[in-house]
Design a protein around this motif. Structure first.
Motif, PDB file in Angstrom:
ATOM      1  N   TYR A   4      43.359  36.333  36.246  1.00 52.36           N
ATOM      2  CA  TYR A   4      43.350  37.418  35.343  1.00 52.36           C
ATOM      3  C   TYR A   4      43.842  37.007  33.908  1.00 52.36           C
ATOM      4  CZ  TYR A   4      42.897  40.253  39.249  1.00 52.36           C
ATOM      5  OH  TYR A   4      42.339  40.780  40.610  1.00 52.36           O
ATOM      6  N   GLY A   5      43.084  37.145  32.854  1.00 56.96           N
ATOM      7  CA  GLY A   5      43.173  37.013  31.543  1.00 56.96           C
ATOM      8  C   GLY A   5      42.209  36.464  30.708  1.00 56.96           C
ATOM      9  N   LYS A  29      38.862  36.615  35.543  1.00 60.84           N
ATOM     10  CA  LYS A  29      38.578  37.952  35.216  1.00 60.84           C
ATOM     11  C   LYS A  29      39.255  38.292  34.050  1.00 60.84           C
ATOM     12  CE  LYS A  29      38.489  42.500  37.127  1.00 60.84           C
ATOM     13  NZ  LYS A  29      38.661  43.584  38.197  1.00 60.84           N
ATOM     14  N   ALA A  30      38.578  38.829  32.927  1.00 59.62           N
ATOM     15  CA  ALA A  30      38.924  38.911  31.743  1.00 59.62           C
ATOM     16  C   ALA A  30      39.685  40.301  31.585  1.00 59.62           C
ATOM     17  CB  ALA A  30      37.849  39.124  30.624  1.00 59.62           C
ATOM     18  N   GLY A  34      48.297  44.049  28.708  1.00 60.21           N
ATOM     19  CA  GLY A  34      48.783  45.468  29.014  1.00 60.21           C
ATOM     20  C   GLY A  34      47.583  46.181  29.921  1.00 60.21           C
ATOM     21  N   ASP A  35      46.519  45.680  29.942  1.00 59.77           N
ATOM     22  CA  ASP A  35      45.277  46.263  30.654  1.00 59.77           C
ATOM     23  C   ASP A  35      45.865  47.013  31.844  1.00 59.77           C
ATOM     24  OD1 ASP A  35      42.865  46.292  32.296  1.00 59.77           O
ATOM     25  OD2 ASP A  35      41.829  45.144  30.577  1.00 59.77           O
ATOM     26  N   PRO A  36      45.244  48.218  32.017  1.00 60.08           N
ATOM     27  CA  PRO A  36      45.711  49.014  33.066  1.00 60.08           C
ATOM     28  C   PRO A  36      44.964  48.874  34.259  1.00 60.08           C
ATOM     29  CG  PRO A  36      44.151  50.098  31.771  1.00 60.08           C
ATOM     30  CD  PRO A  36      44.591  49.009  30.930  1.00 60.08           C
ATOM     31  N   ASP A  37      44.131  47.728  34.374  1.00 59.00           N
ATOM     32  CA  ASP A  37      43.524  47.183  35.742  1.00 59.00           C
ATOM     33  C   ASP A  37      44.141  47.227  36.776  1.00 59.00           C
ATOM     34  OD1 ASP A  37      42.701  44.929  37.725  1.00 59.00           O
ATOM     35  OD2 ASP A  37      40.735  45.678  36.828  1.00 59.00           O
ATOM     36  N   PRO A  38      44.035  48.025  37.976  1.00 61.76           N
ATOM     37  CA  PRO A  38      45.035  47.889  38.985  1.00 61.76           C
ATOM     38  C   PRO A  38      45.271  46.768  39.847  1.00 61.76           C
ATOM     39  CG  PRO A  38      43.572  49.994  39.143  1.00 61.76           C
ATOM     40  CD  PRO A  38      43.085  48.823  38.148  1.00 61.76           C
TER      41      PRO A  38
END
Length: 212
Positions: A4-5, A29-30, A34-38
């Motif tokens: 992720y990033g 996965k972009a 602080g992305d809230p993606d669980p």
């Protein structure tokens, strides 16, 4: 295996390049800071990137991820077993992740991230000061320690080379031109590293996005 990033982050780019050098199959996965993606927050509780999901295993931080991969996929080795060489590799990884990224980040954030991604003005005075005052000593150091046409540690590619090469990409994105007359070894090192298959496609995509 999912990472992720955003590869605009030198930490994510470092991890992607290490995976490329080791032949690790990776889905990037972009997500943003602080992305809230669980799924992302499960792997990175404080929202820092990169974060890794490998089956049921979760891990955050580029250096932690790289050391995990080194243990799980030991060939080709990017962290030497020799104590002195290993110490040097860890030093360059730390140098890159703190001093070099810290300096480059002031330029990249204020010249690129703030206006392009956050739609607000960056602190250009801060960026200019970092380029003028902070960057030259770091490049002077690298010019002293990079062997001509060689690698930072030993006679082959290591994490040291990948870690140092990654934030140099952000300098280019921020409009910094490294003087080849003053820094011939740094310039040659950056060109060699950024042309590698582990870096080149990522850099091309980033440049293409910024050129839009």
């Amino acid at each position: 295996m999912i990472l992720y990033g955003s590869t605009f982050s030198p930490f994510v780019r470092k991890a992607v390049a290490v995976a490329g050098e080791k032949g690790i199959g990776l889905e990037v996965k972009a997500v943003g800071i602080g992305d809230p993606d669980p799924a992302f927050r499960e792997a990175s509780p404080f929202g820092k990137m990169p974060a890794l999901a490998d089956g049921d295993y979760r891990l955050a931080d580029s250096s932690a991820i790289v050391h995990y991969w080194e243990a799980k996929f030991p060939e080709p080795a990017l962290i030497p077993a020799d104590p002195e060489a290993r110490g040097r590799v860890v030093w360059f990884d730390e140098f890159a992740d703190t001093l070099l990224v810290g300096c480059a980040g002031k330029m990249f954030f204020n010249r690129v991230v703030a206006p392009r991604f956050l739609k607000r003005d960056g602190d250009l005075a801060l960026a200019d000061a970092a380029e003028r005052d902070e960057l030259p000593p770091l490049l002077d150091y690298l010019e002293r320690v990079i062997p001509e046409g060689g690698w930072l540690v030993g006679d082959g590619l290591t994490l040291a080379d990948v870690a140092v090469a990654s934030p140099l990409v952000n300098l280019g994105h921020a409009g910094v031109e490294i003087d080849p007359a003053r820094y011939p070894r740094v310039t040659d090192f950056a060109e060699r590293m950024h042309a590698r298959p582990s870096f080149a496609p990522t850099i091309a995509r980033e440049r293409g996005f910024l050129a839009r």
